[in-house]
Design a protein around this motif. Structure first.
Motif, PDB file in Angstrom:
ATOM      1  N   LEU A   4     -45.065 -58.471 -59.177  1.00 41.38           N
ATOM      2  CA  LEU A   4     -45.349 -58.231 -57.769  1.00 41.38           C
ATOM      3  C   LEU A   4     -46.853 -58.296 -57.508  1.00 41.38           C
ATOM      4  O   LEU A   4     -47.643 -57.700 -58.237  1.00 41.38           O
ATOM      5  CB  LEU A   4     -44.842 -56.853 -57.345  1.00 41.38           C
ATOM      6  N   LYS A   5     -47.206 -59.028 -56.453  1.00 38.91           N
ATOM      7  CA  LYS A   5     -48.598 -59.088 -56.007  1.00 38.91           C
ATOM      8  C   LYS A   5     -48.599 -58.809 -54.516  1.00 38.91           C
ATOM      9  O   LYS A   5     -47.755 -59.334 -53.779  1.00 38.91           O
ATOM     10  CB  LYS A   5     -49.199 -60.475 -56.251  1.00 38.91           C
ATOM     11  N   LEU A   6     -49.550 -58.010 -54.088  1.00 40.10           N
ATOM     12  CA  LEU A   6     -49.683 -57.698 -52.668  1.00 40.10           C
ATOM     13  C   LEU A   6     -51.081 -58.077 -52.206  1.00 40.10           C
ATOM     14  O   LEU A   6     -52.073 -57.545 -52.702  1.00 40.10           O
ATOM     15  CB  LEU A   6     -49.439 -56.206 -52.412  1.00 40.10           C
ATOM     16  N   TYR A   7     -51.130 -59.025 -51.279  1.00 43.27           N
ATOM     17  CA  TYR A   7     -52.389 -59.376 -50.637  1.00 43.27           C
ATOM     18  C   TYR A   7     -52.560 -58.400 -49.483  1.00 43.27           C
ATOM     19  O   TYR A   7     -51.668 -58.274 -48.633  1.00 43.27           O
ATOM     20  CB  TYR A   7     -52.352 -60.815 -50.114  1.00 43.27           C
ATOM     21  N   TYR A  14     -50.432 -51.957 -41.602  1.00 45.10           N
ATOM     22  CA  TYR A  14     -49.239 -52.689 -42.042  1.00 45.10           C
ATOM     23  C   TYR A  14     -49.190 -52.758 -43.568  1.00 45.10           C
ATOM     24  O   TYR A  14     -48.124 -52.645 -44.172  1.00 45.10           O
ATOM     25  CB  TYR A  14     -49.218 -54.091 -41.424  1.00 45.10           C
ATOM     26  N   CYS A  15     -50.360 -52.931 -44.169  1.00 47.79           N
ATOM     27  CA  CYS A  15     -50.454 -52.926 -45.635  1.00 47.79           C
ATOM     28  C   CYS A  15     -50.097 -51.546 -46.168  1.00 47.79           C
ATOM     29  O   CYS A  15     -49.403 -51.422 -47.182  1.00 47.79           O
ATOM     30  CB  CYS A  15     -51.852 -53.324 -46.083  1.00 47.79           C
ATOM     31  N   ALA A  16     -50.570 -50.509 -45.486  1.00 46.52           N
ATOM     32  CA  ALA A  16     -50.298 -49.134 -45.912  1.00 46.52           C
ATOM     33  C   ALA A  16     -48.791 -48.854 -45.919  1.00 46.52           C
ATOM     34  O   ALA A  16     -48.287 -48.193 -46.830  1.00 46.52           O
ATOM     35  CB  ALA A  16     -51.014 -48.146 -45.001  1.00 46.52           C
ATOM     36  N   VAL A  53     -52.269 -60.425 -43.296  1.00 48.57           N
ATOM     37  CA  VAL A  53     -51.775 -59.603 -44.393  1.00 48.57           C
ATOM     38  C   VAL A  53     -50.955 -58.461 -43.793  1.00 48.57           C
ATOM     39  O   VAL A  53     -51.131 -58.138 -42.624  1.00 48.57           O
ATOM     40  CB  VAL A  53     -52.935 -59.043 -45.265  1.00 48.57           C
ATOM     41  N   PRO A  54     -50.061 -57.875 -44.532  1.00 44.79           N
ATOM     42  CA  PRO A  54     -49.806 -58.065 -45.963  1.00 44.79           C
ATOM     43  C   PRO A  54     -48.975 -59.308 -46.253  1.00 44.79           C
ATOM     44  O   PRO A  54     -48.241 -59.779 -45.393  1.00 44.79           O
ATOM     45  CB  PRO A  54     -49.017 -56.809 -46.341  1.00 44.79           C
ATOM     46  N   VAL A  55     -49.110 -59.776 -47.486  1.00 43.31           N
ATOM     47  CA  VAL A  55     -48.260 -60.843 -48.016  1.00 43.31           C
ATOM     48  C   VAL A  55     -47.833 -60.411 -49.408  1.00 43.31           C
ATOM     49  O   VAL A  55     -48.666 -60.025 -50.224  1.00 43.31           O
ATOM     50  CB  VAL A  55     -49.001 -62.198 -48.075  1.00 43.31           C
ATOM     51  N   LEU A  56     -46.536 -60.463 -49.659  1.00 43.10           N
ATOM     52  CA  LEU A  56     -45.992 -60.081 -50.957  1.00 43.10           C
ATOM     53  C   LEU A  56     -45.561 -61.318 -51.729  1.00 43.10           C
ATOM     54  O   LEU A  56     -44.947 -62.225 -51.164  1.00 43.10           O
ATOM     55  CB  LEU A  56     -44.777 -59.162 -50.788  1.00 43.10           C
ATOM     56  N   VAL A  57     -45.888 -61.334 -53.019  1.00 43.96           N
ATOM     57  CA  VAL A  57     -45.402 -62.361 -53.944  1.00 43.96           C
ATOM     58  C   VAL A  57     -44.578 -61.636 -54.999  1.00 43.96           C
ATOM     59  O   VAL A  57     -45.026 -60.637 -55.567  1.00 43.96           O
ATOM     60  CB  VAL A  57     -46.584 -63.115 -54.609  1.00 43.96           C
ATOM     61  N   ASP A  58     -43.358 -62.104 -55.217  1.00 39.89           N
ATOM     62  CA  ASP A  58     -42.476 -61.531 -56.241  1.00 39.89           C
ATOM     63  C   ASP A  58     -41.983 -62.676 -57.112  1.00 39.89           C
ATOM     64  O   ASP A  58     -40.945 -63.279 -56.859  1.00 39.89           O
ATOM     65  CB  ASP A  58     -41.305 -60.784 -55.602  1.00 39.89           C
ATOM     66  N   GLU A  59     -42.764 -62.982 -58.144  1.00 37.02           N
ATOM     67  CA  GLU A  59     -42.473 -64.140 -58.988  1.00 37.02           C
ATOM     68  C   GLU A  59     -41.118 -64.020 -59.678  1.00 37.02           C
ATOM     69  O   GLU A  59     -40.422 -65.020 -59.870  1.00 37.02           O
ATOM     70  CB  GLU A  59     -43.588 -64.330 -60.013  1.00 37.02           C
ATOM     71  N   VAL A  73     -40.907 -54.482 -46.486  1.00 33.61           N
ATOM     72  CA  VAL A  73     -40.315 -53.169 -46.755  1.00 33.61           C
ATOM     73  C   VAL A  73     -38.798 -53.298 -46.915  1.00 33.61           C
ATOM     74  O   VAL A  73     -38.208 -52.743 -47.844  1.00 33.61           O
ATOM     75  CB  VAL A  73     -40.687 -52.158 -45.647  1.00 33.61           C
ATOM     76  N   ALA A  74     -38.154 -54.056 -46.031  1.00 38.40           N
ATOM     77  CA  ALA A  74     -36.706 -54.250 -46.117  1.00 38.40           C
ATOM     78  C   ALA A  74     -36.336 -54.979 -47.409  1.00 38.40           C
ATOM     79  O   ALA A  74     -35.357 -54.616 -48.078  1.00 38.40           O
ATOM     80  CB  ALA A  74     -36.212 -55.037 -44.903  1.00 38.40           C
ATOM     81  N   TYR A  75     -37.110 -55.980 -47.765  1.00 33.47           N
ATOM     82  CA  TYR A  75     -36.865 -56.722 -49.012  1.00 33.47           C
ATOM     83  C   TYR A  75     -37.000 -55.811 -50.227  1.00 33.47           C
ATOM     84  O   TYR A  75     -36.152 -55.831 -51.128  1.00 33.47           O
ATOM     85  CB  TYR A  75     -37.837 -57.899 -49.115  1.00 33.47           C
ATOM     86  N   LEU A  76     -38.056 -55.014 -50.268  1.00 33.81           N
ATOM     87  CA  LEU A  76     -38.264 -54.122 -51.409  1.00 33.81           C
ATOM     88  C   LEU A  76     -37.123 -53.115 -51.529  1.00 33.81           C
ATOM     89  O   LEU A  76     -36.628 -52.855 -52.631  1.00 33.81           O
ATOM     90  CB  LEU A  76     -39.603 -53.386 -51.275  1.00 33.81           C
ATOM     91  N   GLU A  77     -36.700 -52.569 -50.409  1.00 32.74           N
ATOM     92  CA  GLU A  77     -35.599 -51.591 -50.418  1.00 32.74           C
ATOM     93  C   GLU A  77     -34.311 -52.255 -50.899  1.00 32.74           C
ATOM     94  O   GLU A  77     -33.596 -51.707 -51.738  1.00 32.74           O
ATOM     95  CB  GLU A  77     -35.411 -51.003 -49.020  1.00 32.74           C
ATOM     96  N   GLU A  78     -34.033 -53.440 -50.391  1.00 31.58           N
ATOM     97  CA  GLU A  78     -32.811 -54.165 -50.767  1.00 31.58           C
ATOM     98  C   GLU A  78     -32.833 -54.584 -52.228  1.00 31.58           C
ATOM     99  O   GLU A  78     -31.827 -54.486 -52.936  1.00 31.58           O
ATOM    100  CB  GLU A  78     -32.664 -55.389 -49.855  1.00 31.58           C
TER     101      GLU A  78
END
Length: 84
Positions: A4-7, A14-16, A53-59, A73-78
């Motif tokens: 996981l990378k967070l820009y 929004y980043c917070a 931002v924010p932009v999330l990368v989930d390789e 947030v919805a993606y991380l929860e799911e």
């Protein structure tokens, strides 16, 4: 090592919100701070095609660049919420 990378930008509400969800789910991530001026945000623009931002990368899950804090947030929860 984390996939996981967070820009993000310091002081960005929004980043917070995304960082709070990452902490709640106890997820490790790499924080990549972007410059305040949009014109200098070349790294996040190369990744996501935008300077916001924010932009999330989930390789690990094939997410190259997910913008929008509510979507992240919805993606991380799911994706990770059931594991905790």
């Amino acid at each position: 090592m984390t996939d996981l990378k967070l820009y993000e930008l310091e002081g960005c509400p929004y980043c917070a919100k995304v960082k709070e969800k990452l902490a709640e789910l106890d997820l490790e991530y790499e924080s990549i701070m972007v410059p305040r001026p949009h014109g200098e945000r070349t790294e996040v623009e190369e990744v996501s095609g935008q300077t916001g931002v924010p932009v999330l990368v989930d390789e690990a899950n094939g997410i190259d660049a997910m913008p929008e804090s509510d979507d992240i947030v919805a993606y991380l929860e799911e994706t990770y919420g059931g594991a905790s």
